[in-house]
Design a protein around this motif. Structure first.
Motif, mmCIF file in Angstrom:
data_model
loop_
_atom_site.group_PDB
_atom_site.id
_atom_site.type_symbol
_atom_site.label_atom_id
_atom_site.label_comp_id
_atom_site.label_asym_id
_atom_site.label_seq_id
_atom_site.Cartn_x
_atom_site.Cartn_y
_atom_site.Cartn_z
ATOM 1 N N THR A 280 -5.972 7.036 -5.251
ATOM 2 C CA THR A 280 -6.421 8.245 -5.931
ATOM 3 C C THR A 280 -5.569 8.524 -7.153
ATOM 4 O O THR A 280 -6.072 8.884 -8.219
ATOM 5 N N THR A 281 -4.258 8.360 -7.014
ATOM 6 C CA THR A 281 -3.359 8.594 -8.139
ATOM 7 C C THR A 281 -3.640 7.615 -9.276
ATOM 8 O O THR A 281 -3.771 7.995 -10.435
ATOM 9 N N ALA A 282 -3.746 6.325 -8.923
ATOM 10 C CA ALA A 282 -3.960 5.311 -9.949
ATOM 11 C C ALA A 282 -5.315 5.470 -10.619
ATOM 12 O O ALA A 282 -5.446 5.304 -11.828
ATOM 13 N N ASN A 283 -6.325 5.803 -9.835
ATOM 14 C CA ASN A 283 -7.681 5.868 -10.365
ATOM 15 C C ASN A 283 -7.896 7.075 -11.263
ATOM 16 O O ASN A 283 -8.803 7.084 -12.100
ATOM 17 N N SER A 284 -7.066 8.121 -11.095
ATOM 18 C CA SER A 284 -7.229 9.332 -11.909
ATOM 19 C C SER A 284 -6.114 9.482 -12.938
ATOM 20 O O SER A 284 -6.037 10.479 -13.637
ATOM 21 N N TYR A 285 -5.244 8.497 -13.031
ATOM 22 C CA TYR A 285 -4.074 8.555 -13.921
ATOM 23 C C TYR A 285 -4.513 8.145 -15.326
ATOM 24 O O TYR A 285 -4.297 7.032 -15.771
ATOM 25 N N THR A 286 -5.176 9.068 -16.016
ATOM 26 C CA THR A 286 -5.749 8.733 -17.318
ATOM 27 C C THR A 286 -4.858 9.160 -18.480
ATOM 28 O O THR A 286 -4.699 8.426 -19.437
ATOM 29 N N PHE B 53 0.225 14.746 -0.793
ATOM 30 C CA PHE B 53 1.112 13.675 -1.183
ATOM 31 C C PHE B 53 0.434 12.866 -2.276
ATOM 32 O O PHE B 53 -0.670 13.177 -2.708
ATOM 33 N N LEU B 54 1.089 11.813 -2.749
ATOM 34 C CA LEU B 54 0.549 11.001 -3.828
ATOM 35 C C LEU B 54 -0.103 9.753 -3.249
ATOM 36 O O LEU B 54 0.556 8.732 -3.060
ATOM 37 N N VAL C 274 -3.660 1.618 15.524
ATOM 38 C CA VAL C 274 -4.156 2.857 14.919
ATOM 39 C C VAL C 274 -3.156 3.378 13.884
ATOM 40 O O VAL C 274 -3.538 3.768 12.769
ATOM 41 N N ALA C 275 -1.858 3.385 14.235
ATOM 42 C CA ALA C 275 -0.839 3.885 13.310
ATOM 43 C C ALA C 275 -0.787 3.030 12.044
ATOM 44 O O ALA C 275 -0.654 3.562 10.926
ATOM 45 N N SER C 276 -0.903 1.710 12.179
ATOM 46 C CA SER C 276 -0.863 0.823 11.015
ATOM 47 C C SER C 276 -2.060 1.061 10.102
ATOM 48 O O SER C 276 -1.925 1.127 8.873
ATOM 49 N N LEU C 277 -3.241 1.211 10.697
ATOM 50 C CA LEU C 277 -4.442 1.452 9.908
ATOM 51 C C LEU C 277 -4.379 2.817 9.219
ATOM 52 O O LEU C 277 -4.760 2.957 8.056
ATOM 53 N N LEU C 278 -3.892 3.825 9.950
ATOM 54 C CA LEU C 278 -3.782 5.153 9.360
ATOM 55 C C LEU C 278 -2.735 5.177 8.245
ATOM 56 O O LEU C 278 -2.908 5.856 7.228
ATOM 57 N N PHE C 279 -1.655 4.445 8.448
ATOM 58 C CA PHE C 279 -0.630 4.362 7.403
ATOM 59 C C PHE C 279 -1.224 3.768 6.126
ATOM 60 O O PHE C 279 -1.024 4.299 5.023
ATOM 61 N N ALA C 280 -1.971 2.691 6.269
ATOM 62 C CA ALA C 280 -2.594 2.075 5.102
ATOM 63 C C ALA C 280 -3.620 3.007 4.466
ATOM 64 O O ALA C 280 -3.654 3.182 3.245
ATOM 65 N N TYR C 281 -4.448 3.651 5.295
ATOM 66 C CA TYR C 281 -5.507 4.508 4.768
ATOM 67 C C TYR C 281 -4.933 5.741 4.075
ATOM 68 O O TYR C 281 -5.321 6.080 2.958
ATOM 69 N N PHE C 282 -4.009 6.422 4.743
ATOM 70 C CA PHE C 282 -3.433 7.627 4.151
ATOM 71 C C PHE C 282 -2.612 7.300 2.915
ATOM 72 O O PHE C 282 -2.492 8.131 2.011
ATOM 73 N N SER C 283 -2.012 6.108 2.862
ATOM 74 C CA SER C 283 -1.246 5.726 1.679
ATOM 75 C C SER C 283 -2.153 5.496 0.477
ATOM 76 O O SER C 283 -1.766 5.746 -0.661
ATOM 77 N N LEU C 284 -3.357 5.035 0.748
ATOM 78 C CA LEU C 284 -4.254 4.675 -0.343
ATOM 79 C C LEU C 284 -5.139 5.807 -0.818
ATOM 80 O O LEU C 284 -5.452 5.899 -2.007
ATOM 81 N N PHE C 285 -5.560 6.667 0.102
ATOM 82 C CA PHE C 285 -6.588 7.636 -0.249
ATOM 83 C C PHE C 285 -6.117 9.068 -0.027
ATOM 84 O O PHE C 285 -5.278 9.349 0.825
ATOM 85 N N LEU C 286 -6.718 9.961 -0.794
ATOM 86 C CA LEU C 286 -6.358 11.378 -0.739
ATOM 87 C C LEU C 286 -6.879 11.999 0.545
ATOM 88 O O LEU C 286 -8.065 11.960 0.828
ATOM 89 N N VAL C 287 -5.989 12.579 1.316
ATOM 90 C CA VAL C 287 -6.369 13.250 2.550
ATOM 91 C C VAL C 287 -5.741 14.638 2.555
ATOM 92 O O VAL C 287 -4.541 14.786 2.355
ATOM 93 N N ASP C 288 -6.540 15.649 2.739
ATOM 94 C CA ASP C 288 -6.047 17.029 2.756
ATOM 95 C C ASP C 288 -5.589 17.367 4.168
ATOM 96 O O ASP C 288 -6.353 17.835 4.991
ATOM 97 N N VAL D 163 0.801 -1.228 0.000
ATOM 98 C CA VAL D 163 0.000 0.000 0.000
ATOM 99 C C VAL D 163 0.832 1.276 0.000
ATOM 100 O O VAL D 163 0.294 2.362 -0.234
ATOM 101 N N VAL D 164 2.127 1.179 0.273
ATOM 102 C CA VAL D 164 2.938 2.385 0.438
ATOM 103 C C VAL D 164 2.874 3.243 -0.826
ATOM 104 O O VAL D 164 2.859 2.740 -1.944
ATOM 105 N N SER D 165 2.825 4.554 -0.630
ATOM 106 C CA SER D 165 2.631 5.461 -1.770
ATOM 107 C C SER D 165 3.927 6.197 -2.096
ATOM 108 O O SER D 165 5.018 5.699 -1.880
#
Length: 884
Positions: free
Chosen positions: A530-536, A525-526, A502-516, A148-150
């Motif tokens: 989100t990056t893969a899904n919009s990389y058209t 960050f990338l 909590v840190a492990s779950l947040l690491f996975a979540y923030f790595s996968l999804f766009l968070v402002d 999952v790392v971004s």
């Protein structure tokens, strides 16, 4: 499920989970392909190094199994030597042949699929490192994290970014796995030089490590960084072993075999470049590996010699040998010493150009957090675990991973590009922290939840001691058992358990999804999904359009795009010519236009008196012309980014001290009238509008008179005690009046106060700009580049995104005054080319008849106010003839 039950199922559950993580890592990276639809797959290819890798794949497919070590189709008129290895290209070419991919779209698909496949293979490899480092739990956490790392790691393994970076990560990680496996084996099994039977297994494992190292080297010469890691580890491990009176022969065996294999493989592969540098395949590599083996032998012999001495003798002796050895190397082999120091600075140092290359920039705290966020917290905790275990357990694999992670972390702080290496360490060390602290708090969480996996046995019936007969007893009521102190909940362990989860779950979540993170409406960050899904679409459509036009409509160069050329005695054909543009676009020019750029993304042809920076920063046309004459350049391609957003980079490459200061000033302006708060603004000086990039792209090479300019009074930074000069007055005036007022003010200005004429508007000069005599626009892309950069604002001029100019001799016309000719471009845009005479003559670049391009004049040249008109033929433009 009881503990025994879980052990029964673990054999199947662990591979299943690793397979799920692997499939997820592959799926998320091929999302761009799933969204492609009927679009051209070439649009997905990134326009710098990935597009050049496609060229190498096509070359290899046409000349298999030969690899193009020299390419004359870039960095004209020199040609370039390919500095990375053939492994990544060979993998793609082989898969293309195995799958029957022979059309360009099919080849591109395979090329874009290989990086996601390699990223998928990284999951089980990372699992195995975690398992060797800790246990199966560490391995599962590491596998989950790497999937999952971004950041750079994810971007460079995404479908669309076909470059060798992911191959570097994969094979360097495989080497690290092989190396730590063999050093761990030698600590759990006897290795006796007097007993050959004890040497067989570690020697075979070391051969495997050596082959893994060589494969990594075939991806990229920077694999030598991992030889350096082994060297650091070897020195530290020897000191630990000597202190603990542990045998040291095993490490000598491992290093000698591992790097002996690497030397043999390298010599079979062959030296590809001269010198001793490590950035290419030179003799420096086998010499460095030989030095590592010799160093290990010296450490071993010294350990044998000093094994009965006080423990401090050994590090003191090492320090003395290091100083003497370094001095001998400096005096006896200064070239090799210089290469070693130079490469160390290259890996871990910074220079002024780093700010102009995104991947070479330093790693800020904000950038680090935005990429890895809670993974950094887990890694920090993992460092603590490694240090503790190095101290308490003395396992060499822990020490190696600690050194590996620390060195890569430091390299990433210096250069952003190493983020893709660091992702592995984040996953492995973070996984170690997660598994360690979860194990520590698991029992307390079980106690808190009241969960048990063991059934309480019923008490045996009481028996008579004398007769042994059984007596019936009334069933006693069940009483709550007192929990002994040893089974009480440890609040500290429970807290760290919760933090890790909590840190492990947040690491996975923030790595996968766009968070402002800053709540400012921008991406910090990338995030992977989100990056893969919009990389058209990755490739700039205007650049593609312009360069495909260049391929079809400009003269051939006499070069064969499908041929592998040798650098030995190579000469260009007579009709060959170069294309000048900024280095970012060099590979696009090679691949799409099939023309030869003077500069490329290897940063070749950028610096120096004939570099792209000197050309585009030139404020005198004759100076620019001399550069093109030297380089045999025929076409110049510009874009709006070079004119605006990349101007600082170009000026920095041209003059690293002054940078953009001669052309632009960053100043502080009040946010509103009478306000005490300020914002930065960029004011363009007249020198900016005189640069070749501004005169070409903004002004189409035509003479341009100013209309209005800004008269600006300001206090310099020293007097204002601020970072930038502070504007005290700014007023839009007639350009001539503004200049007069500024000159008058500066004659009587107080200390620290100044006046200037400038313009915050990039597209409007502050003073007159003279015409270019030898450059004609021959094509422009369809989009309004100014609008693309600045949005749909009122008053934005129609300046196309990409423009192609031809460098011509120009026809000579006798006369005085101003000459002009109306021009219509291929997009239908109209403008008037104007030129002021010089010494009674005009040198004009546009033909009024015979012009082979779509950009054409719509009438004859006319000298304003004289009634004289002239027709100019194409041949007159090309040979520099005089027109009567």
């Amino acid at each position: 499920m009881t503990q025994a039950d879980f052990k029964d199922y673990r054999t199947y559950l662990i591979p299943l989970l690793v397979a799920v993580f692997t499939a997820f890592a592959l799926w998320i990276r091929i999302l761009p392909a799933l969204h492609l639809g009927s679009a051209d797959i070439l649009n997905l290819v990134s326009s710098d190094d990935p597009i050049y890798n496609l060229r190498l794949v096509e070359l290899m497919l046409n000349n298999f199994p030969n690899y193009p070590w020299f390419d004359p189709m870039t960095y004209f008129p020199t040609g370039t030597h390919i500095f990375w290895g053939p492994l990544f290209t060979t993998v793609i070419a082989t898969l293309c042949m195995l799958t029957g991919a022979h059309t360009r779209p099919a080849i591109i698909f395979i090329a874009l699929l290989v990086p996601p496949l390699m990223a998928a293979v990284m999951v089980p490899v990372t699992y195995k490192i975690g398992e060797v480092l800790g246990n199966w739990k560490t391995g599962l956490f590491a596998a989950a994290f790497i999937s999952v790392v971004s950041g750079q790691y994810f971007y460079r393994s995404l479908f669309g970014y076909s470059d060798h970076h992911i191959a570097e990560v994969l094979f360097s990680t495989i080497f690290c796995l092989a190396y730590i496996y063999v050093v761990r084996y030698t600590r759990t099994h006897t290795v006796d030089p007097a007993d050959r039977s004890t040497l067989k297994v570690p020697a075979l494992l070391s051969v495997a490590a050596g082959i893994a190292y060589f494969l990594g080297l075939m991806a990229m010469p920077t694999m030598i960084l991992f030889a350096m890691l082994v060297g650091i580890f070897t020195v530290v491990q020897f000191m630990v072993d000597v202190h603990r009176k542990h045998e040291t022969f095993s490490l000598l065996l491992v290093n000698a075999v591992t790097f002996g294999v690497a030397i043999v493989c390298f010599l079979i592969f062959g030296v590809k470049s001269s010198g001793f540098g490590f950035a290419a395949y030179t003799l420096g590599h086998p010499l460095a590996y030989l030095m590592l083996i010799v160093m290990t032998a010296v450490l071993y012999l010294l350990a044998q010699r000093l094994h009965l001495k006080e423990v401090y003798y050994y590090p003191l002796a090492l320090a003395g040998i290091a100083v003497v050895g370094g001095l001998i190397l400096f005096l006896a082999l200064p070239q090799i010493y210089g290469e070693l120091i130079g490469n160390l600075l290259g890996f871990f140092g910074q220079n002024y150009m780093s700010t102009t290359i995104q991947e070479a920039r330093g790693w800020s705290v904000e950038s680090a957090w935005s990429t890895f966020h809670f993974g950094l917290l887990l890694m920090l905790l993992g460092f603590g675990v490694l240090l503790y275990r190095c101290w308490s357990e003395h396992r060499p694999e822990h020490l190696f991973v600690l050194i590996w992670s620390a060195v890569i972390l430091f390299a990433t702080i210096q250069h952003l590009r190493y983020e893709y290496y660091l992702a592995v360490n984040i996953a492995v060390v973070g996984g170690l922290a997660a598994s360690t602290f979860l194990e520590r708090g698991w029992r307390d969480m079980i106690l808190l939840l009241g969960i048990t996996g063991k059934k309480t046995d019923k008490p045996a019936p009481a028996t008579d001691a004398g007769t042994g007969s059984s007596k019936k007893q009334k069933k006693a009521p069940v009483k709550a058992k007192h929990v002994p102190s040893s089974a009480r909940i440890n609040a500290g362990n429970l807290a760290i358990f919760v933090v890790i989860v909590v840190a492990s779950l947040l690491f996975a979540y923030f790595s996968l999804f766009l968070v402002d993170l800053n709540n400012d409406g921008t991406s910090d960050f990338l995030p992977a999904y989100t990056t893969a899904n919009s990389y058209t679409v990755s490739m700039n459509g205007d650049w593609r359009e312009a360069l495909e036009w260049m391929n079809a409509r400009t003269p051939a160069t006499g070069m064969d795009m499908k041929k592998i050329y040798s650098s030995q005695n190579f000469t260009y054909p007579e009709q060959a010519y170069g294309v000048m543009s900024w280095w970012d676009y060099g590979h696009l020019i090679t691949f799409l236009a099939e023309r030869m750029p003077n500069a490329n993304p290897f940063q070749e042809g950028v610096a120096g008196p004939t570099g792209a920076a000197a050309y585009f920063m030139a404020t005198n046309e004759s100076d620019a012309d001399k550069i093109l004459d030297t380089l045999k350049t025929r076409f110049v391609v510009t874009d709006i980014e070079m004119d605006v957003t990349k101007f600082l980079a170009m000026s920095t490459w041209y003059n690293s001290t002054a940078m953009a200061t001669p052309y632009q000033l960053t100043m502080l302006a009040p946010t509103s009238s009478g306000s005490g708060s300020y914002q930065t603004t960029t004011i363009n000086k007249q020198q900016y509008y005189m640069t070749m990039i501004a005169r070409l792209h903004t002004l189409d090479g035509s003479m341009t008179d100013p209309t209005t300019a800004y008269y600006i009074e300001y206090r310099d930074a020293a007097a204002a005690k601020t970072s930038y000069p502070v504007i005290t007055r700014a007023e839009s005036q007639n350009a001539t009046e503004a200049r007069k007022n500024a000159d008058a003010y500066n004659l009587r200005a107080a200390a620290g106060m100044h006046a200037m004429v400038g313009n915050p508007n990039t597209f409007v000069p502050a003073e007159q700009v003279t015409a270019l005599q030898h450059y004609r626009l021959v094509h422009e892309s369809p989009s309004n580049g100014a609008q693309s950069l600045m949005g749909a604002q009122e008053g934005i001029p129609d300046i196309k995104y990409v423009k192609v100019f031809e460098y011509v001799k120009g026809a000579h016309i006798k006369g005085d005054g101003v000459i002009e000719v109306p021009v219509v471009t291929n997009t239908g845009r109209t403008y008037t080319y104007r030129q002021q005479s010089v010494n009674g003559e005009f040198i004009v670049p546009y033909a009024t008849s015979g012009n082979p391009y779509e950009v054409k004049t719509t009438g004859p040249y006319r000298i304003i106010g004289t009634g004289q008109s002239f027709d100019v033929t194409e041949s007159a433009i090309q040979i520099g003839a005089t027109v009567a």
